[in-house]
Design an enzyme around this catalytic site. Sequence first.
Site, PDB file in Angstrom:
ATOM      1  N   HIS A  44      -8.506  -1.110   5.501  1.00 45.35           N
ATOM      2  CA  HIS A  44      -8.301  -2.421   5.951  1.00 45.35           C
ATOM      3  C   HIS A  44      -8.894  -3.340   5.621  1.00 45.35           C
ATOM      4  O   HIS A  44      -9.964  -2.567   4.179  1.00 45.35           O
ATOM      5  CB  HIS A  44      -9.291  -2.542   7.583  1.00 45.35           C
ATOM      6  CG  HIS A  44     -10.513  -3.294   7.961  1.00 45.35           C
ATOM      7  ND1 HIS A  44      -8.886  -3.823   8.753  1.00 45.35           N
ATOM      8  CD2 HIS A  44     -10.713  -4.492   7.804  1.00 45.35           C
ATOM      9  CE1 HIS A  44      -9.560  -4.913   9.308  1.00 45.35           C
ATOM     10  NE2 HIS A  44     -10.817  -5.361   8.740  1.00 45.35           N
ATOM     11  N   ASN A  79       1.419  -1.408  -0.289  1.00 44.26           N
ATOM     12  CA  ASN A  79      -0.131  -0.191   0.220  1.00 44.26           C
ATOM     13  C   ASN A  79       1.374   1.152  -0.174  1.00 44.26           C
ATOM     14  O   ASN A  79       0.974   2.403  -0.659  1.00 44.26           O
ATOM     15  CB  ASN A  79      -1.055   0.025   1.411  1.00 44.26           C
ATOM     16  CG  ASN A  79      -2.055  -1.058   0.751  1.00 44.26           C
ATOM     17  OD1 ASN A  79      -3.278  -0.465   0.221  1.00 44.26           O
ATOM     18  ND2 ASN A  79      -2.147  -2.369   1.301  1.00 44.26           N
ATOM     19  N   ASN A 118      -7.108   5.133   7.764  1.00 47.07           N
ATOM     20  CA  ASN A 118      -6.155   3.603   7.683  1.00 47.07           C
ATOM     21  C   ASN A 118      -7.149   2.899   6.496  1.00 47.07           C
ATOM     22  O   ASN A 118      -8.512   3.103   6.184  1.00 47.07           O
ATOM     23  CB  ASN A 118      -6.944   2.810   8.714  1.00 47.07           C
ATOM     24  CG  ASN A 118      -6.248   1.427   9.051  1.00 47.07           C
ATOM     25  OD1 ASN A 118      -5.207   0.752   9.236  1.00 47.07           O
ATOM     26  ND2 ASN A 118      -7.141   0.598   9.544  1.00 47.07           N
ATOM     27  N   LYS A 174       0.308  -1.819  14.979  1.00 52.92           N
ATOM     28  CA  LYS A 174      -0.023  -1.657  16.421  1.00 52.92           C
ATOM     29  C   LYS A 174      -1.874  -0.397  16.287  1.00 52.92           C
ATOM     30  O   LYS A 174      -1.944   0.567  15.267  1.00 52.92           O
ATOM     31  CB  LYS A 174       0.982  -0.117  17.236  1.00 52.92           C
ATOM     32  CG  LYS A 174       2.520  -0.709  17.085  1.00 52.92           C
ATOM     33  CD  LYS A 174       2.468  -1.577  18.348  1.00 52.92           C
ATOM     34  CE  LYS A 174       4.159  -2.510  18.991  1.00 52.92           C
ATOM     35  NZ  LYS A 174       4.316  -4.219  17.988  1.00 52.92           N
ATOM     36  N   ASP A 234     -11.251   0.417  13.420  1.00 55.38           N
ATOM     37  CA  ASP A 234     -11.753  -0.271  13.071  1.00 55.38           C
ATOM     38  C   ASP A 234     -13.416   0.178  12.541  1.00 55.38           C
ATOM     39  O   ASP A 234     -14.020   0.578  11.963  1.00 55.38           O
ATOM     40  CB  ASP A 234     -11.816  -1.578  12.643  1.00 55.38           C
ATOM     41  CG  ASP A 234     -10.196  -1.762  12.068  1.00 55.38           C
ATOM     42  OD1 ASP A 234      -9.797  -1.473  11.914  1.00 55.38           O
ATOM     43  OD2 ASP A 234     -10.197  -3.399  12.218  1.00 55.38           O
TER      44      ASP A 234
END
Length: 194
Positions: free
Chosen positions: A99, A13, A97, A83, A140
């Site tokens: 996912h 990514n 983020n 982390k 998340d």
Amino acid sequence: MKLAVLASGEGTNLQAIIDAIKDGTLKNVSIEYVISDNPNANALVRAKRSGIRQIIIDKSNMVNVLDSHFDAVDLIVLAGFMKILPSKLVVDRKIINIHPSLLPLFGGKGMFGLRVHKAVLESGMKVSGATVHFVTENVDAGPIIIQECVPVDSLDTPETLQEKVHVVEHKILVKAIQILQKGKYRIEGNKVIY
Ligand code: GRF
């Protein structure tokens, strides 16, 4: 727009962002640092190859080092960072983020790597996908910026599903950065509207 990218592993990514900057898909974007908690992360090799400063953190210095480096950038990208950031670092910062599932499904503590794809296959779902979301104090669970689906086939294994999801991850991560760079969005509750 200045980015810090945090990555613990392979760094595909990260590579997608590097490539998008190089080929002009992302304009006026620079990666100031790649930060890793894993000194053996291939992401660090990728950063080095592209002349990007690398920073390795450990438990003892994590909060201080991240705090000061986060202040020096406009956007923080978690691209396979293993982390969980303490809430002190998250509050009032623009952090995203990536996912490897269609959140809010198959997310949360302990849901990473092949575990996610295994759980998707066990659920019998016919689609999976990837999500880019803002990072909040809850793992998340922050506002979703962009998602894309992939079909789940009966012959899929966690590995083949992971491969398919990785392809869309690379696309939507770059798109999410473009959306944030434009700045024409607002957050209402857990919704990102643009
Ligand atoms: C990706 O599947 C991403 O969704 C998750 O960690 C993995 C990192 O992959 N957060 P890579 O290191 O970018 O190849």
